[in-house]
Design an enzyme around this catalytic site. Sequence first.
Site, PDB file in Angstrom:
ATOM      1  N   ASP A 168       0.862  -1.126   0.062  1.00  0.00           N
ATOM      2  CA  ASP A 168      -0.112   0.145   0.181  1.00  0.00           C
ATOM      3  C   ASP A 168       0.862   1.273   0.031  1.00  0.00           C
ATOM      4  O   ASP A 168       1.867   1.182   0.556  1.00  0.00           O
ATOM      5  CB  ASP A 168      -1.122  -0.057   1.115  1.00  0.00           C
ATOM      6  CG  ASP A 168      -1.979   1.237   1.444  1.00  0.00           C
ATOM      7  OD1 ASP A 168      -2.650   1.125   0.461  1.00  0.00           O
ATOM      8  OD2 ASP A 168      -1.668   1.960   2.256  1.00  0.00           O
ATOM      9  N   GLU A 203       1.494  -0.731  -5.031  1.00  0.00           N
ATOM     10  CA  GLU A 203       0.472   0.579  -5.312  1.00  0.00           C
ATOM     11  C   GLU A 203       1.324   1.760  -5.280  1.00  0.00           C
ATOM     12  O   GLU A 203       1.685   2.262  -4.174  1.00  0.00           O
ATOM     13  CB  GLU A 203      -0.685   0.623  -4.466  1.00  0.00           C
ATOM     14  CG  GLU A 203      -1.636   1.756  -4.562  1.00  0.00           C
ATOM     15  CD  GLU A 203      -2.055   2.101  -3.566  1.00  0.00           C
ATOM     16  OE1 GLU A 203      -3.599   2.775  -3.601  1.00  0.00           O
ATOM     17  OE2 GLU A 203      -1.863   2.247  -2.466  1.00  0.00           O
TER      18      GLU A 203
END
Length: 569
Positions: free
Chosen positions: A228, A289
Site C-alpha cells: 500500500d 501501489e
Amino acid sequence: MSPATEKDHPVTDVKSAPAHVLAARAGDPGWWRQAVVYQIYPRSFADGNGDGIGDLAGIISRVDHLAELGVDAVWMSPFYPSALADGGYDVDDYRDVDPRIGTLDQFDVLVEALHVRGIRLIIDLVPNHSSDRHEWFQAALAAKAGSPERDRFIFRDGLGENGELPPSDWRSLFGGPAWTRVPDGQWYLHIFAKEQPDWNWANPEVHADFLRTLAFWGDRGVDGFRVDVANALTKRLPEVLPSQADLGDETLYAVGDHWLWDRDDVHDIYAEWRALFDRYDPPLMAVAEAWVPAERRVRYADAAGLGQAFNFDLLRADWDPEQFRTIVSDNLALAEPSGSSTTWVFSNHDVVRHATRYGLAGGGDGNDWLLSRGTEPVEDRDLGARRSRAVTLLALALPGSTYVYQGEELGLPEVATIPDEARQDVVFFRKGGIEMGRDGCRVPLPWSEHGTSFGFGPNGAHLPQPAWFAEYAADVQEKSPDSTLHFYRRALSLRRRLQTTGTLEWLTTDSTVVAFRRPNGWVSMTNFGTEPTVLPEGEPLFASGPLTDGNLLPPDTTVWLRAVVQVSA
C-alpha cells in the site's frame, strides 16, 4: 511455541512449511506474471458468523466460487486488528487477525483451502503508516519528546510562541491538517487520517520490524504482498518545512527528491525486502501501489525490488480507442526494462466500479473515482454492462496480469445511494460530505436473491444493500448462461488455454477498433465506435456480447477469434 514468541520469530526455513505450501510453491516461480488475481475486501465478501461483517469463515465458505471462477490468486485487503478509521488500513498489529474477522488458525485454514485448489494468496501490507492504537505509537505517546519511542514515528515541535501551530500547513490527502497535536505539545505527521501516524523509515527499528512481519506471513504460506502507498515511505523533512504549495500535485509526484513522495531512497527498503523474498523457494512476489508517472513506475517493478507495480492507466482512461492503444503500448514497453510484467485493472476498493463509470453520460470518465454529493451515476446501466464486459475481455487478452475486484464477476454497479448515517469511509467525513467516499464499491456482495443480506450472511450487512442487488445475486446468475458470472468463468477458462508469454502485434483496422494479435494467432478486437464493424475471416472463439449476422462486431463489444489479418506497419 507461544503465540507471542511465534509472532516475534522470523522463520524462513521453508522446508519446514506445511505440505500444501510446498506444493503451491513447487510450481512456476513466475506464476504472477500472467495471473488473474481476485481482490477480496474481507469485511464485505462473506459473513460466516452473522455479525454483519465479512470474515475468514465466510471467505473459506466461498473458496469454491473462486475456484470455479478460475482465478490464479487472491489478493486480500487488510484483515488485521483495526479501529477501521480507514477501512482496515489503520493497522493495530501487523502479525495478527482482527478478532471480528477471525483467528490465525482460520487464516491457516484459508491458505490451505486456496492452495489445494491451486490458488495463491497475496495479502495487503501497509508500511507507510500504522494505527494510532499500535503498541509502538501508544509507547510513543507515553514517552517524552526526543525519546527512542517517538523516533519510530515523525514527531515535530510546533510553530508559534508556544508551539500551538502545526509544523507546516500541509493537508492530509483525506482532508484536514496533516499534523495532529499530542498532550505534551508535540505534533505527529499523518498524510492520511489522524488515526494513521506515518512511520519514520529513517529508524532502523522500523526496518527490522517490517522484515519480521514479512517473514511471519511468508512462513504461514503467503505467496506475495500488495504494498500500500509504496511511493510514500521515505521522507525528507528539513528543519524548515516547505509549504503545502511547495509540495505540488497531490496525486502524481514526479521527482526523485520530493519531500514526501516517490523518493529514490524508498527503493533501498525494497531491496532489503527482496533479499528476504528470495530466501523462499520460489521467491515471494510483491506488487506496488504507487501513484506515480509511468516512467517512475519502472523502479518499483524492478526485479531487485518489489518486482511488479500496478498500472492504473486503463482505470483512468475514457471510453476512447486511441487512449487504450497508447496506454497498452506504453505500459508493455515500460515493463521490458524491468523484466516484469504489467498489470491491468479497472476497479478496486478505492474507486467507483467500472460497470457504473462506463454507464455515465458521455461514455464515462475514469477520473470520476469518487462521486460528488447529488451525483446520479448510472444513466444507462445496460451500456455500462456492455462496456465493462468489453474492456474486461480486452484486458484478459493482453500480456501481463489482470486484477479483478470482488463483485466485478457479477457485473455489480456502484451503490451511490447510502444514507449519511450509514456511511463509514473517512473520506466522506473528513471532506464534509462533499465527496461520497468509497463505501459505494464496498457494499457487501449479494450471493443469493433472498434473505436479509442477500446471502452475505445469516443476518444483516455492515453497509446497506439496495433492493436491486437481488437481480445481481450469484445464485440468480448461476441459472442464466448469459450472465456476467458465466461470462467471467468462460473468459478465464479460455484465457488459461490461450495465454502466452509473448507480446502482441497491433492490427490494421478502423480507427474506432482496438485490435491485436498474440503470437499463437489469438486475436482480440474491441469496437469502441457507434456502428458495427466487419470481422475478418476466421473462427470466433468468444465475445462479450452477441455478434450481428455472424460476421459483424457490434459497438461496445469485444471478440476473441483466430483469424488471418493484415498486420499494421
